[in-house]
Design a protein around this motif. Structure first.
Motif, short mmCIF file in Angstrom:
data_model
loop_
_atom_site.label_atom_id
_atom_site.label_comp_id
_atom_site.label_asym_id
_atom_site.label_seq_id
_atom_site.Cartn_x
_atom_site.Cartn_y
_atom_site.Cartn_z
N ARG A 102 0.82 -1.20 0.00
CA ARG A 102 0.00 0.00 0.00
C ARG A 102 0.86 1.26 0.00
N ARG A 103 1.95 1.18 0.73
CA ARG A 103 2.86 2.32 0.81
C ARG A 103 3.57 2.56 -0.52
N GLU A 104 3.93 1.43 -1.20
CA GLU A 104 4.77 1.58 -2.40
C GLU A 104 3.99 1.70 -3.69
N GLU A 105 2.75 1.27 -3.70
CA GLU A 105 2.01 1.20 -4.96
C GLU A 105 1.05 2.38 -5.09
N PRO A 106 1.32 3.28 -6.03
CA PRO A 106 0.47 4.47 -6.15
C PRO A 106 -1.00 4.14 -6.41
N ALA A 107 -1.25 3.05 -7.15
CA ALA A 107 -2.66 2.72 -7.44
C ALA A 107 -3.42 2.41 -6.15
N LEU A 108 -2.73 1.80 -5.17
CA LEU A 108 -3.41 1.47 -3.91
C LEU A 108 -3.56 2.71 -3.03
N ARG A 109 -2.65 3.64 -3.17
CA ARG A 109 -2.73 4.85 -2.34
C ARG A 109 -3.70 5.87 -2.91
N GLU A 110 -3.60 6.06 -4.23
CA GLU A 110 -4.31 7.19 -4.84
C GLU A 110 -5.42 6.78 -5.80
N GLY A 111 -5.37 5.52 -6.23
CA GLY A 111 -6.17 5.14 -7.40
C GLY A 111 -7.68 5.15 -7.21
N ASP A 112 -8.37 5.31 -8.35
CA ASP A 112 -9.84 5.20 -8.34
C ASP A 112 -10.25 3.77 -8.00
N TYR A 113 -11.46 3.64 -7.53
CA TYR A 113 -12.03 2.32 -7.22
C TYR A 113 -12.96 1.96 -8.37
N ILE A 114 -12.71 0.83 -9.01
CA ILE A 114 -13.56 0.42 -10.14
C ILE A 114 -14.06 -1.00 -9.86
N ALA A 115 -15.35 -1.11 -9.61
CA ALA A 115 -15.91 -2.42 -9.26
C ALA A 115 -15.97 -3.30 -10.51
N LEU A 116 -15.71 -4.61 -10.31
CA LEU A 116 -15.78 -5.58 -11.41
C LEU A 116 -16.78 -6.68 -11.05
N ASN A 117 -17.20 -7.42 -12.06
CA ASN A 117 -18.05 -8.62 -11.85
C ASN A 117 -19.16 -8.35 -10.83
N ASN A 118 -19.93 -7.32 -11.10
CA ASN A 118 -20.92 -6.84 -10.13
C ASN A 118 -21.98 -7.84 -9.70
N SER A 119 -22.19 -8.88 -10.51
CA SER A 119 -23.26 -9.82 -10.09
C SER A 119 -22.70 -11.09 -9.47
N ASP A 120 -21.41 -11.16 -9.24
CA ASP A 120 -20.85 -12.37 -8.60
C ASP A 120 -21.33 -12.43 -7.14
N PRO A 121 -22.04 -13.50 -6.75
CA PRO A 121 -22.59 -13.54 -5.38
C PRO A 121 -21.54 -13.85 -4.31
N ASN A 122 -20.36 -14.33 -4.73
CA ASN A 122 -19.37 -14.77 -3.75
C ASN A 122 -18.04 -14.03 -3.78
N VAL A 123 -17.68 -13.58 -4.95
CA VAL A 123 -16.33 -12.99 -5.08
C VAL A 123 -16.44 -11.49 -5.33
N LEU A 124 -15.75 -10.75 -4.48
CA LEU A 124 -15.73 -9.29 -4.62
C LEU A 124 -14.44 -8.93 -5.36
N SER A 125 -14.58 -8.28 -6.51
CA SER A 125 -13.39 -7.94 -7.30
C SER A 125 -13.44 -6.47 -7.67
N TYR A 126 -12.29 -5.85 -7.67
CA TYR A 126 -12.24 -4.45 -8.10
C TYR A 126 -10.83 -4.09 -8.56
N LEU A 127 -10.78 -2.99 -9.29
CA LEU A 127 -9.49 -2.46 -9.70
C LEU A 127 -9.24 -1.20 -8.89
N ARG A 128 -7.97 -0.92 -8.68
CA ARG A 128 -7.57 0.41 -8.22
C ARG A 128 -6.67 0.96 -9.31
#
Ligand code: NOJ
Ligand code: CA
Length: 566
Positions: free
Chosen positions: A474-500
């Motif tokens: 988190r400290r070293e990766e700019p996407a984790l510190r600053e990045g937008d949150y983009i939800a993926l696979n919105n209808s998956d009932p079990n797995v939560l996935s997203y991009l930063r």
């Protein structure tokens, strides 16, 4: 001569302008983010963190002695819950002097040393500011109580009863019993939303506001980087003392339910918080709110219409949600879109530890890692609670006679109090988990044998090792510190996935929020990443074939975090 004076005045003015511009210049990155937006905060409950003098109670020197641990863990700020002089009825949340340290915890010199040692390690110190009430032993209240005409009488909320033995209205204390205590000497009642030993301050009195704001200045000048504000929603009450409406049923103390309409969340609170923010801004300090809200829109109000109120109203709604991919996905989408900078918390000293809340007895450590993989990879600031990184669990009292927290004594057995989530930090497998050489004020659970800092440090698969790696990422990766949150696979009932995603940096987070194996498939065409290469950054119970990311296989509660490169 006149001309010279005019020139002198002009230059002085210029200097003053340059100085004030400099003083107001906030330390922000190119995206306008301040230090606290990149930070991970860590809550320290001082009674339970580390005891340096063997009296069984943690203290400031104990905390200072663990500064290297905190630095190696990778936290940026510690929030210390109240360490001020206090009769300890509510374990420090009954403050009898806001501008000193309780001798049980040390001295102001110890505090200064703590701040200095923290600073050497780039760790900032946040204190707890109990705004709603003082202790009944505070000199303001002692004077207030002394007579109806005393200087501080109107610093608290005093009223006549409705009649003999009848309190002014039907308001209840959240800690059981009525919210009014009769004082036979002056024949009036005073109001206390919490314990009777915690009389509410009268924030409608400008002298109270001035005195309380000065308290924050006292600590800012000592190097404190901000405050966590306690119980903000109870600061104001209806001056007419209107009875709260009745609701069906009874509460955990057996009292008829009422809607806290006239003694909670009054709009005046926002004005006071905004004025407190003005003071904080003078010192570039950060304000964190204990903000219990019904929904995200209420949470939004605490940022202020012009982001001029709290920097970090805590999203405490998260602590009440079940472990479910659709529920968490919906919630995060709401908070993320609310416009403010999110502040995520999964537990604290008032809430059953997340390890106990979510654990299923079979996958407990995997779930602890999953929770870390979740709240520490979201867009926003995270506040950890001490021991979360070890997989500490609640150790609730088994018998009423062992309970220390007064609400547990009053409400037993429905309400066991908060001792269970406040047990000593587990440093090693020795007696009292290495917390004290004396008799610990609360007992450690048997799981301290395996779940402790020393043992887990040596084990690459431990919860602690997972946290350390994640905090470093988190400290070293700019996407984790600053990045937008983009939800993926919105209808998956079990797995939560997203991009930063931040500029060209993209990180994928995949979380199996179920007790069964899952496979998550990705095409990422829409994101222009269909042929991106995935490089695993951190995984626990999860694998993906090397190369282009098409799917991730996850064990129960598995976590997969990867960097995607085009
Ligand atoms: C919230 C604090 O977190 C809790 O521990 C305390 O008892 C109440 N406020 C009253 O100050
Ligand atoms: Ca001690």
């Amino acid at each position: 001569m006149r001309k010279r004076i005019a020139v002198l005045i002009f230059f002085c003015g210029l200097l003053l302008f340059a100085f004030s511009a400099f003083a107001q210049k906030k330390d922000v990155d190119p995206d306008g983010h301040a230090w606290w937006q990149h930070a991970v905060f860590y809550e320290v409950y001082p009674r339970s963190f580390a005891d340096s003098n063997g009296d069984g109670i943690g203290d400031l020197n104990g905390i200072t002695s663990k500064m290297d641990y905190l630095h190696d863990l990778g936290v940026d700020a510690i929030w210390i819950t109240p360490c001020f002089p206090s009769p300890q009825v509510d374990f420090g949340y009954d403050v009898s002097d806001y501008e000193a340290i309780d001798p049980m915890y040390g001295s102001l010199a110890d505090f200064d040393r703590l701040v200095a040692e923290a600073k050497k390690r780039n760790i900032r110190v946040i204190l707890d500011f109990v705004v709603n009430h003082t202790s009944d032993q505070h000199k303001w209240f002692l004077d207030s109580k002394s007579s109806k005409t005393s200087t501080h009488r109107d610093w608290y909320i005093w009223r006549d009863g409705k009649g003999p033995d009848q309190p002014p209205n039907n308001w209840l204390s959240t800690f059981g019993l009525a919210a009014w205590k009769y004082d036979p000497a002056t024949k009036q009642y005073y109001y206390h939303y919490f314990y009777p030993e915690q009389p509410d301050l009268n924030w409608r009195n400008p002298a109270v506001e001035r005195a309380m704001f000065d308290v924050t200045r006292f600590w800012y000048k000592r190097g404190v980087a901000g405050f966590r504000l306690d119980a903000v929603d109870t600061m104001y009450e209806d001056p007419k003392l209107t009875d709260n409406p009745a609701l069906p049923g009874t509460d955990k103390f057996g009292r008829p339910n009422t809607e806290e309409k006239f003694n909670k969340k009054l709009p005046e609170m926002h004005g006071a918080l905004q004025r407190l923010r003005n003071v904080a801004d003078e010192y570039d300090a950060v304000l964190i709110g204990e903000t219990w809200t019904q929904n995200v829109s209420e949470l939004k109000d605490y940022y202020g219409e012009h982001n001029n109120e709290l920097h970090m109203p805590m999203d405490l709604l998260l602590t009440n949600l079940p472990l479910s991919a659709p529920v968490l996905r919906d919630h995060i989408a709401g908070v993320d879109a609310s416009g403010g900078w999110p502040t995520y918390v999964i537990t604290n000293h008032d809430i059953v530890r997340s390890y106990t809340r979510y654990g299923d007895g079979t996958h407990d450590d995997a779930i602890a890692k999953l929770m870390a993989g979740f709240y520490l990879t979201l867009r926003g600031t995270a506040i950890m609670y001490y021991g979360e990184e070890l997989g500490m669990q609640n150790n609730d009292p088994k018998r009423k006679e062992d309970v220390k927290d007064p609400i547990g004594v009053l409400g037993w057995p429905k309400e066991k109090g908060r001792d269970g989530e406040r047990t000593p930090m587990q440093w090693n497998a020795g007696p009292n988990a290495g917390f004290t050489k004396g008799t610990s004020w609360l007992p450690v659970p048997a799981s301290a044998q395996t779940h402790n800092a020393e043992s887990e440090h040596k084990d690459p698969n431990s919860v602690l090792s997972f946290y350390r790696r994640l905090l470093l990422l988190r400290r070293e990766e700019p996407a984790l510190r600053e990045g937008d949150y983009i939800a993926l696979n919105n209808s998956d009932p079990n797995v939560l996935s997203y991009l930063r995603q931040y500029k060209d940096n993209t990180v994928l987070v995949v979380l199996n929020i179920s007790a069964t194996k899952q496979k998550a498939n990705f095409d990422l065409i829409q994101q222009g990443l269909a042929s991106a290469q995935a490089n695993t950054m951190l995984a626990s119970g999860a694998t993906a074939p090397a190369g282009t990311l098409k799917s991730v296989s996850l064990e129960p509660y598995g976590v997969y975090i990867a960097k995607l490169t085009k």
